[in-house]
Design an enzyme around this catalytic site. Structure first.
Site, short mmCIF file in Angstrom:
data_model
loop_
_atom_site.label_atom_id
_atom_site.label_comp_id
_atom_site.label_asym_id
_atom_site.label_seq_id
_atom_site.Cartn_x
_atom_site.Cartn_y
_atom_site.Cartn_z
N ILE A 171 30.88 -7.59 -16.07
CA ILE A 171 32.06 -6.78 -16.35
C ILE A 171 32.76 -7.30 -17.60
CG2 ILE A 171 34.22 -5.90 -15.38
CD1 ILE A 171 31.50 -5.05 -13.95
N GLU A 172 32.76 -6.47 -18.63
CA GLU A 172 33.26 -6.91 -19.94
C GLU A 172 34.30 -5.97 -20.53
OE1 GLU A 172 30.30 -8.27 -22.61
OE2 GLU A 172 28.95 -8.94 -21.04
#
Ligand SMILES: *[C@@H]1O[C@H](CO)[C@@H](O)[C@H](O)[C@H]1NC(C)=O
Ligand SMILES: *[C@@H]1O[C@H](CO)[C@@H](O)[C@H](O)[C@H]1NC(C)=O
Length: 298
Positions: free
Chosen positions: A152-153
């Site tokens: 998750i970025e």
């Protein structure tokens, strides 16, 4: 008496040598596969015997009421159902003892979790579509993946800990659901910090690249200091050193193989939490032969 104490001391030293903190732990190599059509098939990757974990990347659209979408670059097209051909390859990898996870998120996409209810819905979708559940639409066919990797970025920083809890809860229904995560090396990770604090993650492959404060820069100090924080402060089962497999694979943070094997691995392998090395990505590993260069020391 003196003889006995001496024997005791020798036994103690022997015990410490084999089981104490000086012992180096064996690890594996985790690889990301799926973001370049020219990297070869999943079966080819698994046949190399270099990898212990494969993350299929990415499911890059989900949450917030969106219809989820997977993107496997030039490998196949989920919308015409041509990715189901990888079902038998996933099973082939698993038959070799390799754990195969679906990676959700990535650097490009549209994803976020709007609420706890949204996290619940996404967990149900993932279980039915890629894990042990049932769905009329399974883009990777009937193969049951070993777990879900959180890369998750972007998007919202909220609710990832709930998704982790709901997914792990499905372990009760039979096959264990493994959780992986690929946080950035600065602590706490903006997106995954709360999720990691649940203690539910089995494999945490920390990205020690594109992160100058905690990566290799010709000097190992910042990286080793960061590694020590990860392995002492984060309640995960195994921590992996995440690296680019070639200089072109990341903006910064590439480590020459000889530096990794002679200067870094001997230090980080002392940690009980050491799980191995994660590489981005299969494409760059094929180009550069990085896993071949390091596998004898991992
Ligand atoms: C969750 O799924 C249910 C049933 O499919 C649906 O009614 C609800 O709107 C969904 N909630 C969210 C937040 O997407
Ligand atoms: C590496 O960096 C540390 C901290 O900045 C410094 O103390 C050390 O001397 C450096 N080592 C080398 C070999 O340059």
């Amino acid at each position: 008496m003196a003889q006995n104490s001496h024997t005791m001391l020798s036994l103690t030293l022997l015990f410490l040598t084999f089981f104490g903190t000086s012992h180096a732990h064996a690890g594996g190599i985790a690889i990301y596969w799926g973001q370049n059509g020219n990297e070869g098939t999943l079966s080819e990757a698994c046949a190399t015997k270099k990898y212990t974990h494969v993350n299929i990347a990415f499911l890059n659209k989900f949450g917030n009421g969106q219809t989820p979408e997977m993107n496997l670059a030039g490998h196949c097209n989920p919308s015409t159902n041509s990715c189901t051909k990888f079902s038998s390859e996933i099973k082939d990898c698993q038959s070799k003892g390799i754990k195969v996870l679906l990676s959700i998120g990535g650097g490009i996409g549209s994803y976020s979790l709007a609420s706890i209810e949204d996290a619940k819905n996404v967990s149900t979708f993932l279980y039915n579509t890629f894990l042990g559940g049932k769905s009329s639409s399974r883009p990777l066919g009937d193969a049951i993946l070993d777990g879900i990797d959180f890369d998750i970025e972007l998007g919202s920083t909220q609710n990832w800990q709930y998704l982790a809890r709901f997914l792990k809860g499905y372990s009760r229904f039979g096959k264990k659901v493994y959780l992986g995560a690929a946080p950035q090396c600065p602590i706490p990770d903006k997106f995954l910090g709360s999720a990691l604090n649940t203690g539910l993650f089995d494999f945490v492959w920390v990205q020690f690249y594109n992160n100058p404060p905690c990566q290799y820069n010709g000097n190992i100090t910042n990286l080793v200091n960061s590694w020590n924080k990860w392995t002492t402060n984060i309640p995960a089962r195994k921590i992996f050193l995440g690296l680019p497999a070639a200089t072109e694979a990341a903006g910064s943070g590439f480590i020459p193989a000889n530096v990794l094997t002679s200067e870094i691995l001997p230090i980080i392998k002392k940690s009980r939490k050491y799980g191995g090395v994660m590489l981005w990505s299969r494409f760059y590993d094929v180009q550069n032969g990085y896993s071949t260069s390091i596998i004898g020391s991992v």
